[in-house]
Design a protein around this motif. Structure first.
Motif, PDB file in Angstrom:
ATOM      1  N   SER A  88       0.790  -1.187  -0.019  1.00  0.00           N
ATOM      2  CA  SER A  88      -0.075   0.089   0.086  1.00  0.00           C
ATOM      3  C   SER A  88       0.934   1.368   0.097  1.00  0.00           C
ATOM      4  O   SER A  88       1.672   1.478   1.006  1.00  0.00           O
ATOM      5  N   ARG A  89       0.825   2.219  -1.189  1.00  0.00           N
ATOM      6  CA  ARG A  89       1.392   3.215  -1.168  1.00  0.00           C
ATOM      7  C   ARG A  89       0.885   4.190  -0.149  1.00  0.00           C
ATOM      8  O   ARG A  89       1.699   5.013   0.521  1.00  0.00           O
ATOM      9  N   LYS A  90      -0.308   4.342   0.433  1.00  0.00           N
ATOM     10  CA  LYS A  90      -0.979   5.164   1.461  1.00  0.00           C
ATOM     11  C   LYS A  90      -0.199   4.584   2.685  1.00  0.00           C
ATOM     12  O   LYS A  90       0.237   5.361   3.502  1.00  0.00           O
ATOM     13  N   ALA A  91       0.049   3.377   2.980  1.00  0.00           N
ATOM     14  CA  ALA A  91       0.513   2.858   4.506  1.00  0.00           C
ATOM     15  C   ALA A  91       1.890   3.273   4.366  1.00  0.00           C
ATOM     16  O   ALA A  91       2.426   3.797   5.113  1.00  0.00           O
ATOM     17  N   ILE A  92       2.548   3.060   3.287  1.00  0.00           N
ATOM     18  CA  ILE A  92       4.093   3.554   3.135  1.00  0.00           C
ATOM     19  C   ILE A  92       4.276   5.309   3.340  1.00  0.00           C
ATOM     20  O   ILE A  92       5.004   5.632   4.139  1.00  0.00           O
ATOM     21  N   ASP A  93       3.287   5.949   2.759  1.00  0.00           N
ATOM     22  CA  ASP A  93       3.405   7.443   3.188  1.00  0.00           C
ATOM     23  C   ASP A  93       3.056   7.599   4.627  1.00  0.00           C
ATOM     24  O   ASP A  93       4.094   8.404   5.209  1.00  0.00           O
ATOM     25  N   HIS A  94       2.176   7.002   5.368  1.00  0.00           N
ATOM     26  CA  HIS A  94       2.011   7.204   6.664  1.00  0.00           C
ATOM     27  C   HIS A  94       3.316   6.673   7.535  1.00  0.00           C
ATOM     28  O   HIS A  94       3.734   7.440   8.241  1.00  0.00           O
ATOM     29  N   ALA A  95       3.771   5.720   7.078  1.00  0.00           N
ATOM     30  CA  ALA A  95       4.952   5.115   7.694  1.00  0.00           C
ATOM     31  C   ALA A  95       6.339   6.090   7.819  1.00  0.00           C
ATOM     32  O   ALA A  95       6.773   6.278   8.668  1.00  0.00           O
ATOM     33  N   ARG A  96       6.501   6.783   6.613  1.00  0.00           N
ATOM     34  CA  ARG A  96       7.500   7.850   6.166  1.00  0.00           C
ATOM     35  C   ARG A  96       7.175   8.873   7.253  1.00  0.00           C
ATOM     36  O   ARG A  96       8.138   9.390   8.078  1.00  0.00           O
ATOM     37  N   GLU A  97       5.834   9.259   7.141  1.00  0.00           N
ATOM     38  CA  GLU A  97       5.725  10.624   8.247  1.00  0.00           C
ATOM     39  C   GLU A  97       5.837  10.120   9.501  1.00  0.00           C
ATOM     40  O   GLU A  97       6.678  11.004  10.211  1.00  0.00           O
ATOM     41  N   LEU A  98       5.418   8.917  10.065  1.00  0.00           N
ATOM     42  CA  LEU A  98       5.569   8.787  11.526  1.00  0.00           C
ATOM     43  C   LEU A  98       7.066   8.651  11.635  1.00  0.00           C
ATOM     44  O   LEU A  98       7.621   9.123  12.774  1.00  0.00           O
ATOM     45  N   ALA A  99       7.967   7.836  10.824  1.00  0.00           N
ATOM     46  CA  ALA A  99       9.391   7.860  11.291  1.00  0.00           C
ATOM     47  C   ALA A  99      10.079   9.420  11.219  1.00  0.00           C
ATOM     48  O   ALA A  99      10.767   9.562  12.249  1.00  0.00           O
ATOM     49  N   ASN A 100       9.684  10.242  10.444  1.00  0.00           N
ATOM     50  CA  ASN A 100      10.073  11.678  10.339  1.00  0.00           C
ATOM     51  C   ASN A 100       9.727  12.325  11.755  1.00  0.00           C
ATOM     52  O   ASN A 100      10.388  13.060  12.436  1.00  0.00           O
ATOM     53  N   ARG A 101       8.258  11.990  12.215  1.00  0.00           N
ATOM     54  CA  ARG A 101       8.001  12.673  13.325  1.00  0.00           C
ATOM     55  C   ARG A 101       8.617  12.161  14.575  1.00  0.00           C
ATOM     56  O   ARG A 101       8.731  12.939  15.448  1.00  0.00           O
ATOM     57  N   VAL A 102       9.048  11.045  14.471  1.00  0.00           N
ATOM     58  CA  VAL A 102       9.476  10.394  15.817  1.00  0.00           C
ATOM     59  C   VAL A 102      11.172  10.449  15.831  1.00  0.00           C
ATOM     60  O   VAL A 102      12.115  10.594  16.801  1.00  0.00           O
ATOM     61  N   VAL A 136      13.415   9.457  13.544  1.00  0.00           N
ATOM     62  CA  VAL A 136      14.328   8.254  12.970  1.00  0.00           C
ATOM     63  C   VAL A 136      14.055   8.011  11.666  1.00  0.00           C
ATOM     64  O   VAL A 136      14.542   6.948  11.041  1.00  0.00           O
ATOM     65  N   GLY A 137      13.782   9.130  10.433  1.00  0.00           N
ATOM     66  CA  GLY A 137      13.492   9.402   9.271  1.00  0.00           C
ATOM     67  C   GLY A 137      14.576   8.673   8.429  1.00  0.00           C
ATOM     68  O   GLY A 137      14.525   8.016   7.506  1.00  0.00           O
ATOM     69  N   LYS A 138      15.972   9.007   8.975  1.00  0.00           N
ATOM     70  CA  LYS A 138      17.268   8.579   8.326  1.00  0.00           C
ATOM     71  C   LYS A 138      17.492   7.231   8.507  1.00  0.00           C
ATOM     72  O   LYS A 138      18.251   6.765   7.826  1.00  0.00           O
ATOM     73  N   ARG A 139      16.953   6.649   9.466  1.00  0.00           N
ATOM     74  CA  ARG A 139      17.328   5.184   9.732  1.00  0.00           C
ATOM     75  C   ARG A 139      16.266   4.330   8.902  1.00  0.00           C
ATOM     76  O   ARG A 139      16.321   3.174   8.996  1.00  0.00           O
ATOM     77  N   CYS A 140      15.187   4.762   8.434  1.00  0.00           N
ATOM     78  CA  CYS A 140      14.050   4.129   7.963  1.00  0.00           C
ATOM     79  C   CYS A 140      14.055   4.508   6.483  1.00  0.00           C
ATOM     80  O   CYS A 140      13.997   5.528   5.955  1.00  0.00           O
ATOM     81  N   ARG A 141      13.721   3.283   5.722  1.00  0.00           N
ATOM     82  CA  ARG A 141      13.466   3.412   4.285  1.00  0.00           C
ATOM     83  C   ARG A 141      12.366   2.447   4.114  1.00  0.00           C
ATOM     84  O   ARG A 141      12.146   1.349   4.280  1.00  0.00           O
ATOM     85  N   PHE A 142      11.287   3.237   3.422  1.00  0.00           N
ATOM     86  CA  PHE A 142      10.088   2.518   3.337  1.00  0.00           C
ATOM     87  C   PHE A 142       9.770   2.460   1.641  1.00  0.00           C
ATOM     88  O   PHE A 142       9.753   3.536   0.944  1.00  0.00           O
ATOM     89  N   VAL A 143       9.411   1.383   1.228  1.00  0.00           N
ATOM     90  CA  VAL A 143       9.015   1.254  -0.034  1.00  0.00           C
ATOM     91  C   VAL A 143       7.949   0.405  -0.521  1.00  0.00           C
ATOM     92  O   VAL A 143       7.679  -0.481   0.421  1.00  0.00           O
ATOM     93  N   VAL A 144       7.329   0.690  -1.758  1.00  0.00           N
ATOM     94  CA  VAL A 144       6.028   0.133  -1.959  1.00  0.00           C
ATOM     95  C   VAL A 144       6.754  -1.332  -2.925  1.00  0.00           C
ATOM     96  O   VAL A 144       7.273  -1.119  -3.793  1.00  0.00           O
ATOM     97  N   VAL A 145       5.876  -2.370  -2.435  1.00  0.00           N
ATOM     98  CA  VAL A 145       6.488  -3.720  -2.901  1.00  0.00           C
ATOM     99  C   VAL A 145       5.462  -4.596  -3.109  1.00  0.00           C
ATOM    100  O   VAL A 145       4.920  -4.787  -2.185  1.00  0.00           O
ATOM    101  N   ASP A 146       5.489  -5.479  -4.208  1.00  0.00           N
ATOM    102  CA  ASP A 146       4.399  -6.342  -4.252  1.00  0.00           C
ATOM    103  C   ASP A 146       5.036  -7.645  -3.972  1.00  0.00           C
ATOM    104  O   ASP A 146       6.070  -8.298  -4.664  1.00  0.00           O
ATOM    105  N   LEU A 147       4.778  -8.226  -2.773  1.00  0.00           N
ATOM    106  CA  LEU A 147       5.651  -9.233  -2.199  1.00  0.00           C
ATOM    107  C   LEU A 147       5.124 -10.697  -3.184  1.00  0.00           C
ATOM    108  O   LEU A 147       5.897 -11.754  -2.851  1.00  0.00           O
ATOM    109  N   ASP A 148       4.280 -10.727  -4.013  1.00  0.00           N
ATOM    110  CA  ASP A 148       3.805 -11.825  -4.905  1.00  0.00           C
ATOM    111  C   ASP A 148       5.216 -11.830  -5.928  1.00  0.00           C
ATOM    112  O   ASP A 148       5.281 -12.961  -6.260  1.00  0.00           O
ATOM    113  N   ASP A 149       6.047 -10.616  -5.978  1.00  0.00           N
ATOM    114  CA  ASP A 149       7.186 -10.897  -6.881  1.00  0.00           C
ATOM    115  C   ASP A 149       8.423 -11.358  -6.076  1.00  0.00           C
ATOM    116  O   ASP A 149       9.345 -11.465  -6.491  1.00  0.00           O
ATOM    117  N   GLY A 150       8.355 -11.707  -4.709  1.00  0.00           N
ATOM    118  CA  GLY A 150       9.130 -12.085  -3.832  1.00  0.00           C
ATOM    119  C   GLY A 150       9.715 -11.072  -3.099  1.00  0.00           C
ATOM    120  O   GLY A 150       9.128  -9.964  -3.107  1.00  0.00           O
TER     121      GLY A 150
END
Length: 186
Positions: free
Chosen positions: A70-84, A86-100
């Protein structure tokens, strides 16, 4: 996942506010084993959702790569990491895990909370660095009516039998396992 699944998850997260800082914590099932999680190294958070556990790992001192469909979940995750902070320690990416699992270096922690795709079990083991920690919880058919996305009884302990089990449990519709990859070749 199909495009329909991606849209469904985006819609699910669309109406949710980004998590509050108080939501930053390890998944509850792993609370008794918090000391097992390292305070440095790299982590992969599979199906990270809104990023609360990823940010918790980053606060501990890990560099975290969170992936979700979910792109929306990833956007929220980035926002949370920045607010806390730790944004520089976190990398969030949209990935379809059906592709492994996405290609990447070995990690010291693989966290997978409430996501199950048995095709990923072997790649998860491969991704763990020697001595690396796996913390996985999935929906289970143990104690509830079986369903499409639930693990069969004993599925996690069988799938991860190569790892050194720290603790595991099944019941009330959940299966979970914490295990460590041996420091020698499997």
């Amino acid at each position: 996942m199909s495009e329909q699944d991606r849209v469904r998850w985006d819609e699910c997260y669309l109406n949710q506010a980004p998590p509050d800082v108080s939501a930053v914590r390890r998944p509850q099932v792993f609370a008794p084993f918090e000391a097992e999680f390292p305070a440095e190294g790299r982590a992969l958070d599979i199906a990270c959702g809104l990023g609360a556990a990823s940010v918790w790992l980053a606060r501990r001192g890990l560099d975290v790569w969170g992936v979700d469909i979910s792109r929306k979940a990833i956007d929220h995750a980035r926002e949370l990491a920045n607010r806390v902070g730790v944004g520089k320690r976190c990398r969030f990416v949209v990935v379809d895990l059906d592709d492994g699992l996405p290609v990447g270096p070995p990690v010291d922690v693989v966290l997978c909370n409430r996501f199950r795709d048995s095709r990923l079990y072997a790649p998860i083991i491969d991704r763990l660095a020697p001595g690396g920690l796996l913390a996985i919880s999935v929906l289970s058919s143990v104690g509830v009516k079986p369903g499409r996305f639930q693990a069969a009884p004993g599925e996690l302990t069988t799938a991860f039998a190569q790892l050194e089990v720290i603790a595991a449990g099944e019941g009330d519709g959940e299966a979970w396992l914490m295990a460590r990859k041996p420091n020698h070749e499997l």
